[in-house]
Design an enzyme around this catalytic site. Structure first.
Site, PDB file in Angstrom:
ATOM      1  N   GLU A  25      53.049  33.057  31.404  1.00 37.70           N
ATOM      2  CA  GLU A  25      53.672  34.038  31.749  1.00 37.70           C
ATOM      3  C   GLU A  25      54.973  34.742  32.247  1.00 37.70           C
ATOM      4  O   GLU A  25      55.919  33.410  32.360  1.00 37.70           O
ATOM      5  CB  GLU A  25      52.914  34.562  33.387  1.00 37.70           C
ATOM      6  N   GLU A 173      43.845  43.743  33.657  1.00 35.81           N
ATOM      7  CA  GLU A 173      43.505  43.519  35.478  1.00 35.81           C
ATOM      8  C   GLU A 173      43.852  45.537  35.395  1.00 35.81           C
ATOM      9  O   GLU A 173      44.867  45.511  36.259  1.00 35.81           O
ATOM     10  CB  GLU A 173      44.175  42.584  35.900  1.00 35.81           C
ATOM     11  N   GLU A 295      41.511  33.779  32.828  1.00 38.95           N
ATOM     12  CA  GLU A 295      42.521  33.434  33.707  1.00 38.95           C
ATOM     13  C   GLU A 295      41.294  33.142  34.902  1.00 38.95           C
ATOM     14  O   GLU A 295      41.094  33.873  35.535  1.00 38.95           O
ATOM     15  CB  GLU A 295      43.606  34.601  34.534  1.00 38.95           C
TER      16      GLU A 295
HETATM   17  O1  AHR Z   1      48.511  34.045  36.978  1.00 38.72           O
HETATM   18  C1  AHR Z   1      49.026  35.075  38.087  1.00 38.72           C
HETATM   19  C2  AHR Z   1      48.606  36.751  38.472  1.00 38.72           C
HETATM   20  O2  AHR Z   1      47.294  36.965  38.461  1.00 38.72           O
HETATM   21  C3  AHR Z   1      48.358  37.280  36.657  1.00 38.72           C
HETATM   22  O3  AHR Z   1      49.548  37.766  36.589  1.00 38.72           O
HETATM   23  C4  AHR Z   1      47.435  38.310  37.091  1.00 38.72           C
HETATM   24  O4  AHR Z   1      47.055  38.555  35.830  1.00 38.72           O
HETATM   25  C5  AHR Z   1      46.286  37.883  38.313  1.00 38.72           C
HETATM   26  O5  AHR Z   1      46.368  38.616  39.384  1.00 38.72           O
END
Ligand code: AHR
Length: 491
Positions: A25, A173, A295
């Site tokens: 990210e 999310e 995730e």
């Molecule tokens: O991985 C960090 C964050 O965690 C991501 O950006 C999000 O999707 C999640 O809440």
């Protein structure tokens, strides 16, 4: 005594190699510094990507990489990240530290990275703050061979042929940072956006809908009911926090009681996958829709002095156990879990790699991923286990977590985690259906629960040969040390 019986002839399906996937990210030092240093950097690089990081990830056979977020994905506008660097507009990365993003790493750079890694790209689109047209045109830009203003632009930017793109996430999310939507509202929006995520030419997109957070079973119910026919995958996010969101706990300073609670919480993944799968089975009994755990991993408080928006954390033997346990769970549910992406690949959360300038350190988690590569695309084997217990006051956990597979050459691999921070485990392993000839093993452990690798001492936690095994009456007997991850290979 732990008794495990594996049946060499009872195959339970392929362990999709994408279970060993990763996530990157625009957050802290993951993309910038961790992966992308730019073509003019003194750090050895190929087209701007750090050679040492690329090589380390190739060594763990990284199968798939998710990008650009995370929460960042729902405020990312892809057009900002194409064309000459000097013309790319900047933006404020409001989610992660409020820093200025220069957009020097964009679509072309991501595909270049995936090519260097030999990994499938998984791109997460922006549903939260982007338009349907924007998402539609990003897919067209990347994958269409037709003549259009959008594909002309790609060609002008140096990419004549379209890329192959399989995995595309339609929002992230969206129950939270991706727009705070209700399940019903998102399901409708998903259907609308996903309609315009087109297959161009020979490229077929596997569309991934935003799934639940942890144990939000209602979200899965609504999504499956309203949109199962429009998706190929449904994501699940679940992080392991020793404490709660207000006080997560330290990455390196913890007691055995905290070690226990952390592993207890990570084991909740098993229950969540079972319950979400049960709901998915109702609407999709043929298991066409994959559960995509895109995730997962540990999340601790950032160390004092570190930018809290950068989510940089150290990684210890406890993280090795978290990785081993979760990967065993995913393997054992490979009928439904088709991909998993640990968060995140470099310098963020439960990272594989930490970097500082031109230095790099491989974490205990990295070593577990390397040990477990043997399971990639192997066939899961049926297993029965009678484990002893690991206790903390009234709470009880199984002492051992395990999964078994058979690879294309007929070798059987069994990964075992001893959760107990103090006591070894005596193992009696029966492999029904074959005469055992040879057992080899590899182990990751350390004297301390919180042993870690640092730039000064990069090999404090490493993988070694494991020779404490013998074959007795066609059973494998072994002593599995406390707080260890072991992989046995049996022929
Ligand atoms: O991985 C960090 C964050 O965690 C991501 O950006 C999000 O999707 C999640 O809440």
């Amino acid at each position: 005594m732990i008794k495990i019986k594996v049946n060499a002839h009872e195959k339970k399906g392929i362990i999709n190699k994408n279970i060993y996937g990763h996530f990157s990210e625009h957050l802290g030092r993951c993309i910038y510094e961790g992966i992308w240093v730019g073509k003019d950097s003194p750090i050895p690089n190929t087209k701007g990507m750090r050679n040492d990081v690329v090589q380390a990830l190739r060594d763990i056979k990284i199968p798939v990489l998710r990008w650009p977020g995370g929460c960042f994905a729902d405020e990312y506008h892809w057009r900002d990240g194409i064309g000459p660097d000097e013309k790319r507009p900047t933006m404020i990365n409001t989610h992660w530290g409020g820093i200025t993003e220069n957009n020097h790493f964009g679509t072309h750079e991501f595909f270049e990275l995936c090519e260097q890694l030999g990994a499938e790209p998984y791109i997460n689109g922006n549903l939260g703050s982007g338009t349907v047209q924007e998402m539609q045109q990003w897919v067209e830009y990347m994958t269409s061979d037709n003549i259009s203003p959008v594909t002309d632009q790609r060609k002008e930017n140096g990419q004549d042929k379209p890329w192959k793109l399989k995995y595309f996430g339609v929002g992230n999310e969206n129950w939270g940072c991706g727009g705070n939507m209700t399940a019903e509202y998102y399901a409708d929006e998903y259907r609308r956006y996903a309609t315009y995520v087109r297959n161009f030419g020979g490229n077929t997109i596997y569309k991934i809908a935003c799934g639940p957070s942890g144990d939000d079973y209602n979200w899965t119910e609504v999504l499956m009911k309203k949109a199962a026919n429009h998706m190929h995958g449904l994501s699940l996010h679940h992080y392991t926090l020793p404490g709660d969101w207000s006080k997560k706990g330290s990455a390196i300073d913890f007691t055995e009681a905290e070690w226990f609670t952390t592993l207890q919480k990570t084991l909740q993944m098993e229950e969540m996958i079972c319950k979400h799968s049960e709901i998915m089975d109702k609407y999709d009994p043929e298991k066409k829709v994959g559960l995509i755990v895109d995730e997962w991993g540990s999340w601790y408080d950032t160390a004092p002095g570190d930018n809290p928006g950068f989510l940089y954390q150290q990684n210890t033997v406890r993280d090795a156990l978290i990785a081993g346990i979760n990967l065993n769970i995913f393997n054992n549910h490979c009928d439904r879990v088709q991909m998993a992406n640990i968060a995140q690949v470099v310098n963020v959360l439960q990272a594989m790699i930490l970097t500082e300038g031109d230095k790099l350190v491989l974490t205990p988690t990295y070593h577990v991923f390397k040990m477990y590569t043997v399971h990639q695309d192997a066939e899961l084997l049926a297993m029965e286990m009678d484990s002893s217990e690991y206790r903390n006051e009234e709470a009880v956990l199984p002492q051992i977590s395990a999964s078994a597979s058979i690879d294309a050459e007929g070798k059987i691999h069994i990964s075992l985690c001893n959760l107990d921070a103090t006591n070894e485990a005596k193992l009696d392993l029966e492999i029904a259906g074959i005469m055992l000839k040879q057992v080899r093993g590899r182990i990751l452990t350390a004297d301390l629960m919180n042993e870690k690798n640092t730039f000064e001492e990069p090999d404090s936690v490493k993988v070694e040969d494991f020779n404490h095994t013998e074959i007795v009456d066609n059973h494998v007997h072994a002593i599995i040390p406390s707080k260890s991850v072991v992989v046995l290979t049996i022929e």
